[in-house]
Design a protein around this motif. Structure first.
Motif, mmCIF file in Angstrom:
data_model
loop_
_atom_site.group_PDB
_atom_site.id
_atom_site.type_symbol
_atom_site.label_atom_id
_atom_site.label_comp_id
_atom_site.label_asym_id
_atom_site.label_seq_id
_atom_site.Cartn_x
_atom_site.Cartn_y
_atom_site.Cartn_z
ATOM 1 N N GLU A 36 45.434 54.312 116.791
ATOM 2 C CA GLU A 36 46.743 54.440 116.705
ATOM 3 C C GLU A 36 47.622 54.279 115.480
ATOM 4 O O GLU A 36 48.606 55.017 114.765
ATOM 5 C CB GLU A 36 47.581 54.006 117.824
ATOM 6 N N ARG A 37 47.077 53.132 114.966
ATOM 7 C CA ARG A 37 47.913 52.587 113.607
ATOM 8 C C ARG A 37 47.293 53.284 112.248
ATOM 9 O O ARG A 37 47.545 52.581 111.060
ATOM 10 C CB ARG A 37 48.028 51.121 113.799
ATOM 11 N N GLY A 38 46.305 53.932 112.638
ATOM 12 C CA GLY A 38 45.402 54.452 111.446
ATOM 13 C C GLY A 38 44.574 53.475 110.919
ATOM 14 O O GLY A 38 43.853 53.792 109.643
ATOM 15 N N ASP A 39 43.886 52.386 111.428
ATOM 16 C CA ASP A 39 42.894 51.721 110.848
ATOM 17 C C ASP A 39 41.774 52.241 111.475
ATOM 18 O O ASP A 39 40.988 51.515 112.374
ATOM 19 C CB ASP A 39 43.241 49.968 111.441
ATOM 20 N N TYR A 40 41.108 53.115 111.109
ATOM 21 C CA TYR A 40 39.836 53.737 111.802
ATOM 22 C C TYR A 40 38.543 52.840 111.526
ATOM 23 O O TYR A 40 37.676 52.976 112.388
ATOM 24 C CB TYR A 40 39.698 55.029 110.889
ATOM 25 N N ASN A 41 38.438 52.209 110.405
ATOM 26 C CA ASN A 41 37.215 51.404 110.308
ATOM 27 C C ASN A 41 37.482 50.131 111.248
ATOM 28 O O ASN A 41 36.311 50.085 112.105
ATOM 29 C CB ASN A 41 37.290 50.625 108.816
ATOM 30 N N GLU A 42 38.512 49.516 111.673
ATOM 31 C CA GLU A 42 38.697 48.502 112.654
ATOM 32 C C GLU A 42 38.193 49.250 114.156
ATOM 33 O O GLU A 42 37.523 48.521 114.805
ATOM 34 C CB GLU A 42 39.966 47.886 112.812
ATOM 35 N N ALA A 43 38.717 50.479 114.323
ATOM 36 C CA ALA A 43 38.709 51.214 115.582
ATOM 37 C C ALA A 43 36.988 51.439 115.612
ATOM 38 O O ALA A 43 36.393 51.083 116.857
ATOM 39 C CB ALA A 43 39.354 52.404 115.442
ATOM 40 N N LYS A 44 36.268 51.852 114.637
ATOM 41 C CA LYS A 44 34.926 52.130 114.578
ATOM 42 C C LYS A 44 34.213 50.650 115.195
ATOM 43 O O LYS A 44 33.104 50.741 116.021
ATOM 44 C CB LYS A 44 34.183 52.780 113.529
ATOM 45 N N ILE A 45 34.508 49.866 114.612
ATOM 46 C CA ILE A 45 33.976 48.482 114.516
ATOM 47 C C ILE A 45 33.994 48.077 116.118
ATOM 48 O O ILE A 45 32.945 47.446 116.685
ATOM 49 C CB ILE A 45 34.527 47.289 113.790
ATOM 50 N N GLN A 46 35.342 48.084 116.592
ATOM 51 C CA GLN A 46 35.295 47.753 118.059
ATOM 52 C C GLN A 46 34.616 48.636 119.030
ATOM 53 O O GLN A 46 34.000 48.154 119.960
ATOM 54 C CB GLN A 46 36.860 47.824 118.410
ATOM 55 N N ILE A 47 34.662 49.955 118.937
ATOM 56 C CA ILE A 47 33.530 50.923 119.569
ATOM 57 C C ILE A 47 32.166 50.554 119.559
ATOM 58 O O ILE A 47 31.614 50.353 120.486
ATOM 59 C CB ILE A 47 34.037 52.270 119.316
ATOM 60 N N ASP A 48 31.891 50.151 118.528
ATOM 61 C CA ASP A 48 30.566 49.816 118.092
ATOM 62 C C ASP A 48 30.042 48.409 118.847
ATOM 63 O O ASP A 48 29.036 48.381 119.367
ATOM 64 C CB ASP A 48 29.908 49.630 116.618
ATOM 65 N N SER A 49 31.100 47.517 118.844
ATOM 66 C CA SER A 49 30.653 46.222 119.483
ATOM 67 C C SER A 49 30.472 46.466 120.909
ATOM 68 O O SER A 49 29.960 45.767 121.662
ATOM 69 C CB SER A 49 31.809 45.296 119.095
ATOM 70 N N ILE A 50 31.255 47.431 121.705
ATOM 71 C CA ILE A 50 31.147 47.774 123.061
ATOM 72 C C ILE A 50 29.597 48.092 123.329
ATOM 73 O O ILE A 50 29.028 47.403 124.283
ATOM 74 C CB ILE A 50 31.964 48.824 123.471
ATOM 75 N N LYS A 51 28.938 48.835 122.624
ATOM 76 C CA LYS A 51 27.551 49.133 123.044
ATOM 77 C C LYS A 51 26.904 48.020 122.650
ATOM 78 O O LYS A 51 25.506 47.852 123.598
ATOM 79 C CB LYS A 51 27.371 50.137 121.911
ATOM 80 N N ILE A 52 27.005 47.140 121.632
ATOM 81 C CA ILE A 52 26.189 46.127 121.379
ATOM 82 C C ILE A 52 26.184 44.654 122.397
ATOM 83 O O ILE A 52 25.388 44.412 122.707
ATOM 84 C CB ILE A 52 26.561 45.603 119.924
ATOM 85 N N LEU A 53 27.426 44.526 122.706
ATOM 86 C CA LEU A 53 27.896 43.480 123.668
ATOM 87 C C LEU A 53 27.786 43.700 125.181
ATOM 88 O O LEU A 53 27.455 42.808 125.981
ATOM 89 C CB LEU A 53 29.411 42.808 123.385
ATOM 90 N N TYR A 54 28.199 45.065 125.590
ATOM 91 C CA TYR A 54 28.170 45.371 126.780
ATOM 92 C C TYR A 54 27.484 46.738 127.189
ATOM 93 O O TYR A 54 28.016 47.871 127.514
ATOM 94 C CB TYR A 54 29.685 45.475 127.226
ATOM 95 N N PRO A 55 26.238 46.703 127.001
ATOM 96 C CA PRO A 55 25.280 47.936 127.114
ATOM 97 C C PRO A 55 25.442 48.434 128.400
ATOM 98 O O PRO A 55 25.127 49.681 128.495
ATOM 99 C CB PRO A 55 23.883 47.352 126.821
ATOM 100 N N LYS A 56 25.621 47.795 129.383
ATOM 101 C CA LYS A 56 25.695 48.234 130.834
ATOM 102 C C LYS A 56 27.105 48.508 131.225
ATOM 103 O O LYS A 56 27.512 49.079 132.509
ATOM 104 C CB LYS A 56 25.333 47.309 131.779
ATOM 105 N N ALA A 57 28.063 48.448 130.397
ATOM 106 C CA ALA A 57 29.833 48.989 130.555
ATOM 107 C C ALA A 57 29.559 50.429 130.263
ATOM 108 O O ALA A 57 30.375 51.055 129.281
ATOM 109 C CB ALA A 57 30.435 48.193 129.618
#
Length: 280
Positions: A36-57
């Motif tokens: 929402e604030r236009g920080d697309y790189n940070e958004a992608k990092i957070q999204i990727d971390s979900i797959k890595i840290l919480y693969p069953k979420a």
């Protein structure tokens, strides 16, 4: 007892799943805020971390995929705005100087025309041995070594030498030919920028110096570049840089548009409402 143990395990598993989804949801929330604030790189990092840290979420990961597509769409749209602005700037620079050049194009045989310095048009350089420079509309610069004389030297390359002894030499030309006109032997060999042994770049850097040109062939022949020819290589080289940058920008814009089409198609396949994608 067995039923109690089974019930405890089920409760533990349920609690564990809920806990994983909760933590993954927090990551997803952080990603949305970054988006929402236009920080697309940070958004992608957070999204990727979900797959890595919480693969069953699985629910958070599913929503993360949708958010990632929105991020990629916004990134490409932002890139297009920047490239369009850059294109207009470069085009304005070309428009400001292209009138200083002679433009040649045979509409019947050529899809793309060439710019050259007015001092190097054919009519002004009959019976002269020299290096000729031109650049096409796409920014591809070419140097042509032209020899005119009473007998052939069969040259296929040239060596340019500065007063301090430094030099550059072309590889053998991939495009050369010879002819005869009223007894005069004429030879021409072309060298494209990037395949010229850095001769064009060398001439540009030494445009204010007397340059000796040695034709490499079966028989030796040398000449000295005139001030007009040195000016020609400098001006055509600068135009070539602008035109090639415009070509590259257009290529990048085309790639960005293709990526946008791809992302929108994937969003539609996932069932993401078009209106929602546009709003976000």
């Amino acid at each position: 007892m067995k039923k109690l143990i089974l019930l405890a395990c089920l409760c533990g598993t349920l609690f564990s799943c809920e806990n994983v989804e909760k933590k993954a949801g927090e990551k997803l929330k952080t990603a949305r805020e970054a988006f929402e604030r236009g920080d697309y790189n940070e958004a992608k990092i957070q999204i990727d971390s979900i797959k890595i840290l919480y693969p069953k979420a699985f629910e958070a990961r599913r929503e993360g995929i949708g958010l990632m597509q929105q991020v990629e769409l916004k990134e490409q749209e932002k890139t297009l705005v920047y490239l369009d602005s850059l294109l207009q700037k470069k085009q304005a620079e070309v428009d400001a100087i292209k009138g200083k050049f002679t433009f040649e194009k045979d509409a019947e045989y050529q899809k793309i025309g060439n710019y050259l310095h007015p001092s190097q048009v054919v009519e002004k350089n009959l019976h002269r041995s020299f290096l000729r420079f031109q650049v096409n509309e796409a920014g591809q610069m070419t140097m042509t070594s032209i020899y005119c004389g009473p007998s052939n030297i069969h040259h296929i390359s040239v060596k340019v030498v500065a007063p301090d002894g430094s030099f550059a030499e072309t590889p053998a030309s991939k495009d050369s030919y010879e002819t005869t006109d009223l007894g005069e032997k004429i030879e021409k060999a072309d060298y494209k920028l990037g395949e010229d042994g850095n001769v064009i770049g060398f001439l540009y850097l030494n445009k204010d110096k007397n340059i000796k040109v040695n034709y490499q062939g079966e028989r030796p022949y040398s000449t000295t570049m005139s001030p007009a020819d040195r000016q020609a290589v400098a001006s055509v080289y600068e135009l070539a840089q602008l035109l090639s940058s415009i070509t590259q920008i257009k290529k990048e814009m085309e790639e960005a548009n293709l990526k946008i089409e791809f992302v929108k198609r994937k969003m539609q396949e996932r069932g993401t409402p078009k209106e929602e994608a546009q709003e976000k």
